[in-house]
Design a protein around this motif. Sequence first.
Motif, PDB file in Angstrom:
ATOM      1  N   ALA A   1       0.828  -1.208   0.000  1.00 35.46           N
ATOM      2  CA  ALA A   1       0.000   0.000   0.000  1.00 35.46           C
ATOM      3  C   ALA A   1       0.863   1.260   0.000  1.00 35.46           C
ATOM      4  CB  ALA A   1      -0.940  -0.011   1.199  1.00 35.46           C
ATOM      5  N   GLN A   2       1.985   1.241   0.706  1.00 34.64           N
ATOM      6  CA  GLN A   2       2.873   2.401   0.703  1.00 34.64           C
ATOM      7  C   GLN A   2       3.401   2.700  -0.694  1.00 34.64           C
ATOM      8  OE1 GLN A   2       3.022   4.296   3.606  1.00 34.64           O
ATOM      9  NE2 GLN A   2       1.466   2.716   3.962  1.00 34.64           N
ATOM     10  N   LYS A   3       3.545   1.648  -1.493  1.00 35.07           N
ATOM     11  CA  LYS A   3       4.002   1.811  -2.878  1.00 35.07           C
ATOM     12  C   LYS A   3       2.835   2.041  -3.845  1.00 35.07           C
ATOM     13  CE  LYS A   3       8.504   1.140  -2.511  1.00 35.07           C
ATOM     14  NZ  LYS A   3       9.497   2.107  -2.984  1.00 35.07           N
ATOM     15  N   GLN A   4       1.615   2.130  -3.303  1.00 37.21           N
ATOM     16  CA  GLN A   4       0.412   2.336  -4.119  1.00 37.21           C
ATOM     17  C   GLN A   4       0.214   1.180  -5.112  1.00 37.21           C
ATOM     18  OE1 GLN A   4      -1.487   5.726  -3.856  1.00 37.21           O
ATOM     19  NE2 GLN A   4      -0.467   5.261  -1.939  1.00 37.21           N
ATOM     20  N   ASN A   5       0.678   0.002  -4.745  1.00 34.16           N
ATOM     21  CA  ASN A   5       0.492  -1.182  -5.581  1.00 34.16           C
ATOM     22  C   ASN A   5      -0.781  -1.875  -5.092  1.00 34.16           C
ATOM     23  OD1 ASN A   5       0.639  -3.585  -7.015  1.00 34.16           O
ATOM     24  ND2 ASN A   5       2.854  -3.747  -6.826  1.00 34.16           N
TER      25      ASN A   5
END
Length: 202
Positions: free
Chosen positions: A90-94
């Motif tokens: 989620a931090q990588k917006q994946n």
Amino acid sequence: MSKSITYPRLFLLIVTAVILGGLLQWRVIGRMTQTAPTDAPAAVLTKPAELTMTPAALEAEVIRLKGVAPSASVAMADVGFHFSNLWFAAQKQNWPLATYYFNEGRNHIRWLIRINPMPKGPTGDLVDLQGIFDGIDTGVLKDLKDTIDKKDGARFAAAYRQTLEACYSCHKAVGRPYLRPTIPTTPPQSIMNLDPAATWPQ
């Protein structure tokens, strides 16, 4: 969440359980075909294997299988692994990868409940894990899934933190307040590329 089991060991436990299950099925089916008369009707030859075992033999098999079944800590190690990966995805917006890790984490909580649905709490009373999970599943887990589905990075951190707080309330209910989850600081594996724009491998 227990860190006492490594993933190679977990893999070995799972493979062992699969092999034992296959051997059990082979033994029971072999026993069924050996004891059935050769001129028996097809319905007799193909009846479910469990019907060919005596009650005592079936009880012995259940006891044996309980002895080789994974412990709750094995399932919880998986939950910790998947929810840690979920944070970094989620931090990588994946978001597709985040969805995958969310679903795996949720399914392994359900596996934990199947392993031991009514553990003893700190007072010795049985704790209804399914009831606790139902509340979490329709509450904070639903909210967390909603942030993932909407790709809402701004709301994700708060929803994730609330999920960990709900997990901790369950840990306390079963008398394990020392299992205190936290926001992960290091991805649990380095082989997975979290970048949603990655171009290799093709």
